[in-house]
Design an enzyme around this catalytic site. Structure first.
Site, short mmCIF file in Angstrom:
data_model
loop_
_atom_site.label_atom_id
_atom_site.label_comp_id
_atom_site.label_asym_id
_atom_site.label_seq_id
_atom_site.Cartn_x
_atom_site.Cartn_y
_atom_site.Cartn_z
N LYS A 53 -25.12 1.43 -39.05
CA LYS A 53 -25.58 2.25 -40.17
C LYS A 53 -24.86 3.59 -40.18
O LYS A 53 -24.44 4.07 -41.23
CB LYS A 53 -27.11 2.43 -40.09
CG LYS A 53 -27.86 1.15 -40.45
CD LYS A 53 -29.35 1.19 -40.13
CE LYS A 53 -29.94 -0.20 -40.37
NZ LYS A 53 -31.35 -0.33 -39.94
N GLN A 97 -36.15 2.89 -37.42
CA GLN A 97 -35.62 1.58 -37.01
C GLN A 97 -36.72 0.74 -36.37
O GLN A 97 -37.40 1.19 -35.44
CB GLN A 97 -34.45 1.80 -36.02
CG GLN A 97 -33.76 0.52 -35.59
CD GLN A 97 -33.04 -0.19 -36.74
OE1 GLN A 97 -32.39 0.44 -37.56
NE2 GLN A 97 -33.18 -1.50 -36.80
N ASP A 120 -35.47 2.69 -46.59
CA ASP A 120 -35.63 1.25 -46.37
C ASP A 120 -36.39 0.58 -47.52
O ASP A 120 -36.45 -0.64 -47.60
CB ASP A 120 -36.41 1.03 -45.06
CG ASP A 120 -35.57 0.33 -44.01
OD1 ASP A 120 -34.48 -0.16 -44.37
OD2 ASP A 120 -36.00 0.27 -42.86
#
Ligand code: NDP
Length: 283
Positions: A53, A97, A120
């Site tokens: 990422k 995460q 997200d």
């Protein structure tokens, strides 16, 4: 013999568009969009995902920061961190995460992220908007990537039978809702589905998001179906999907590979969400 959907290439094009938009923002005097990733603990797969990422952010000219915390971090300290990031005007997107180490409540924490910074796209408010068919600025990344891949094949989703295998909150459920919004007739299968092979056999579009290597056999696939394989399973040091790729490819019209399919698309959608979050803040 079906055509392989090149997720890597589609993602590369999308990253190119994002990079150009970021460049244009900077030329217009705006700041670079910034993503903050919170990584708790030492999970090796998570470390790799987070590195990818960071790399992707740098490639499109997006700022990124990884806040690394030990596995023993307390829930209250994570909450305080999320609050700080919510209030920080330099931060556009926040991502925690997953999975979090045992003992930490991911659902509670994800609900504390500012929905407008929810890179997200899985905050309850954004998921709720998706469910209600409202225009949501931020939606879950993997399902967004899957939809882009299906659209890339030129398939008209309307009226098609779509079967989603897996009902997780981050993949199965939201992708089913997105397919429904495009007027597919959607069936969701899970571990208690008794006639999996029969249901999959009806599908014009199959999305496999299970996490079981090659659970979906080639023989289950209807001739001409579009098959998207979300699964990432490590077998003998090799990545294997949830679909028996070679055999399924013989019957499918289009099929996504593992690796090089949904994975790069998920990251491209994360970048797009972060850019959208920045645009929403008019910073
Ligand atoms: P989860 O483990 O959260 O969900 C798996 C789902 O599969 C559950 O709904 C489960 O059913 C169902 N399932 C399990 N066994 C069977 C079975 N035998 N038959 C039918 N359904 C079954 O997984 P995720 O959705 O988070 O991820 C799925 C896969 O996708 C994983 O391999 C993951 O690594 C990968 N992934 C890849 C991403 C990428 O970017 N490439 C992003 C996210 C995930 P039940 O609900 O009944 O338990």
């Amino acid at each position: 013999m079906g055509i392989t959907i090149d997720g890597k290439e589609i993602a590369r094009k999308i990253r190119g568009e994002i990079a150009a938009e970021i460049q244009a923002r900077i030329q217009a005097g705006m700041k670079r969009p910034k993503l903050v990733v919170v990584l708790v603990g030492e999970d090796p797969a998570s470390q790799t995902y987070v590195r990818n990422k960071e790399k992707a952010c740098a490639e499109v000219g997006m700022e990124s920061e990884v806040v690394r915390l030990p596995a023993g971090t307390k829930q209250a300290d994570l909450s305080a961190l999320v609050k700080r990031l919510n209030a920080d005007k330099s931060v556009d997107g926040v991502l925690v995460q997953l999975p979090l180490p045992k003992g930490l409540d991911d659902i509670a924490l994800l609900g504390e992220i500012d929905p407008d910074k929810d890179a997200d796209g899985i905050h309850p408010l954004n998921m709720g908007k998706l469910l209600r068919g409202e225009e949501a600025r931020l939606a879950p990344c993997t399902p967004l990537g899957i939809m882009e891949m299906i659209l890339s094949t030129g398939t008209d989703i309307k009226g098609k039978e779509a079967v989603v295998v897996g009902r997780s909150n981050i993949v199965g459920k939201p992708v089913a809702i997105m397919l429904l919004a495009k007027n597919a007739t959607v069936t969701i299968c899970h571990s208690r589905t008794s006639n999996l092979s029969e249901v999959i056999g009806r599908a014009d579009i199959v999305v496999a998001a299970v996490g079981r290597p090659e659970l979906v056999k080639g023989a289950m696939i209807k001739k001409g179906a579009v098959v998207i394989d979300v699964g990432m399973n490590k077998l003998d040091n090799k990545w294997v999907g949830d679909v028996e790729f070679e055999k399924a490819k013989e019957r499918a019209s289009y099929i996504s590979p593992v690796p090089g399919g949904v994975g790069p698309m998920t990251i491209a959608m994360l970048l797009r969400n972060t850019l959208k979050a920045a645009e929403g803040r008019k910073a």
